[in-house]
Design an enzyme around this catalytic site. Structure first.
Site, PDB file in Angstrom:
ATOM      1  CB  ALA A 141      -0.941  -0.014   1.206  1.00 54.15           C
ATOM      2  CG  ASP A 142       3.490   2.394   3.268  1.00 53.92           C
ATOM      3  OD1 ASP A 142       2.845   3.417   3.491  1.00 53.92           O
ATOM      4  OD2 ASP A 142       3.787   1.573   4.144  1.00 53.92           O
TER       5      ASP A 142
END
Length: 404
Positions: free
Chosen positions: A166-167
């Site tokens: 996600a990052d």
């Protein structure tokens, strides 16, 4: 030759992974990136571990080529320093908690009211507005909310990905947005305010799985190394390990069984002749393939598969990746300095034929503070006084002039 972003200055009020990845990509492309850190320890990622000669692995990965200034943003002096640096910059990137930048006087509206040409990128977990705006948004939590965990793992157990997906997704979209905004500004003179949500970036990456859910009413099952709609597509045993094989079409199946596995009678077997039938008879198909692959060593089978043009790979451990013959043959590693010792770092994937990425050093906390205080408008004595009073922090063992 010049780097693509030579002459571009980025100020980043960033921490952890998403925003630092975005700005590191910009630094590799030649941008000057000024990283604003806390005086009490700096970016949280510095302290996740100390495995790279005393520095955190995340921090080394994400922060090469940047200048570090450490100031106390709780003080008016510290906030004024950052504001003056932003006034000279092309881009401002931040991933503080929702509303924090505005409370510091560094919100996009305030900054761009004075400089409409500024590009401001705000990264957050869930975006502005909505019931989850203020929720904590660590990578694992966002993977869960985006559905990624639900389709990752084995039928018995869901798992998160082994990297901060996600990052990384949101950091890549943020870097892409900066490039697009700068391109438009160079054409029109108009800046931009850009918002990137970790949730929305990760849901976008869900791609085919999301469309499958929307149009069939069922999500793809967790398949481990296998594939819900392709067979054979899995890890298969060898005499000393395993090899991944992925046959995506019927001609590939025919080649596999005739030229590699020596069971040509399966090529036209009605249970396996088409991918639809192979998926329907997956257990039988996989068992027959596994019985044949087990007669070779991993290395020998890998050679046979490659010679026949069958998609295959060995499951490499990370020590093997560090010495991966393809990366070494293509000379993809470069030395990068850190606070305590040099390390090897991988060149960025996008290769320009006329200029190599700028692989700058990883800064110590506050390595460039004094010089940047002076650049922001302080005289050297005033900068020294600010450091002595704790308004700013300078890494005395490596006082360095900023890059120009």
């Amino acid at each position: 030759m010049t780097h693509p972003l030579d002459g571009v200055t980025v100020v980043a009020l960033e921490q952890a992974v998403a925003a630092p990845l975005a700005t590191r990509n910009l630094a590799d492309l030649g941008a000057r990136v000024i990283k604003v850190e806390r005086v009490d320890g700096g970016d949280f990622a510095r302290g996740y571990d100390h495995v790279v000669h005393g520095t955190g692995a995340h921090f080394v990965w994400l922060n090469r080529g940047k200048e570090s200034i450490a100031v106390d943003l709780k003080s008016a002096e510290g906030r004024a320093v950052v504001r003056r640096l932003v006034e000279r910059a092309d881009v401002f990137v931040q991933n503080l908690a929702p509303g924090a930048a505005e409370r510091l006087g560094l919100g996009a509206g305030e900054l761009r009211s004075a400089r409409p040409e500024l590009v401001v990128v705000n990264l957050s977990g869930y975006g502005t507005g909505g019931p989850m705006e203020q929720r904590k948004a660590y990578d694992m939590l966002v993977q869960a909310e985006a559905g990624l965990i639900s389709i990752t793992g084995t039928p018995e157990a869901p798992v998160k990905t082994g990297i901060p997906t996600a990052d990384i997704a949101s950091g890549m979209y943020a870097a892409q947005a900066v490039l697009a905004a700068l391109l438009r500004r160079w054409r029109t003179g108009e800046g931009a305010t850009v918002e990137v949500s970790m949730l929305e970036a990760t849901v976008e990456w869900m791609g085919h799985a999301l469309y499958t859910q929307m149009h069939t009413g069922s999500q793809p099952p967790r398949m481990g190394l296998s594939h819900s709609s392709i067979a054979p597509y899995d890890a298969f045993p060898t005499r000393d390990g395993q090899v991944l094989i992925g046959v995506q079409n019927d001609s590939g199946w025919r080649t596999l069984v005739t030229e590699v596995l020596g069971i040509p009678e399966l090529a036209d077997d009605p249970r396996f002749a088409t991918n639809v039938q192979r998926v329907r008879h997956r257990a039988e198909c996989d068992a027959l393939v596994a019985a044949r692959t087990a007669q070779w060593t991993t290395a020998d089978l890998d050679v046979r598969l490659a010679a026949a043009g069958i998609p295959a790979a060995q499951v490499k451990e990370l020590d093997q990746v560090v010495q991966h013959p393809q990366l070494r043959a293509r000379d993809r590693w470069r030395p990068v300095g850190t606070e305590h010792a040099p390390v090897e770092a991988l060149l960025p994937p996008a290769t320009f034929t006329d200029v190599e990425a700028r692989m700058g050093d990883v800064p110590a906390l506050g390595q460039h503070t004094h010089a940047l205080l002076v650049e922001s408008g302080m005289d050297p004595a005033t900068a020294d006084d600010a450091i002595s009073r704790g308004v700013a922090l300078q890494a005395e063992h490596c006082r360095t002039a900023p890059a120009l």
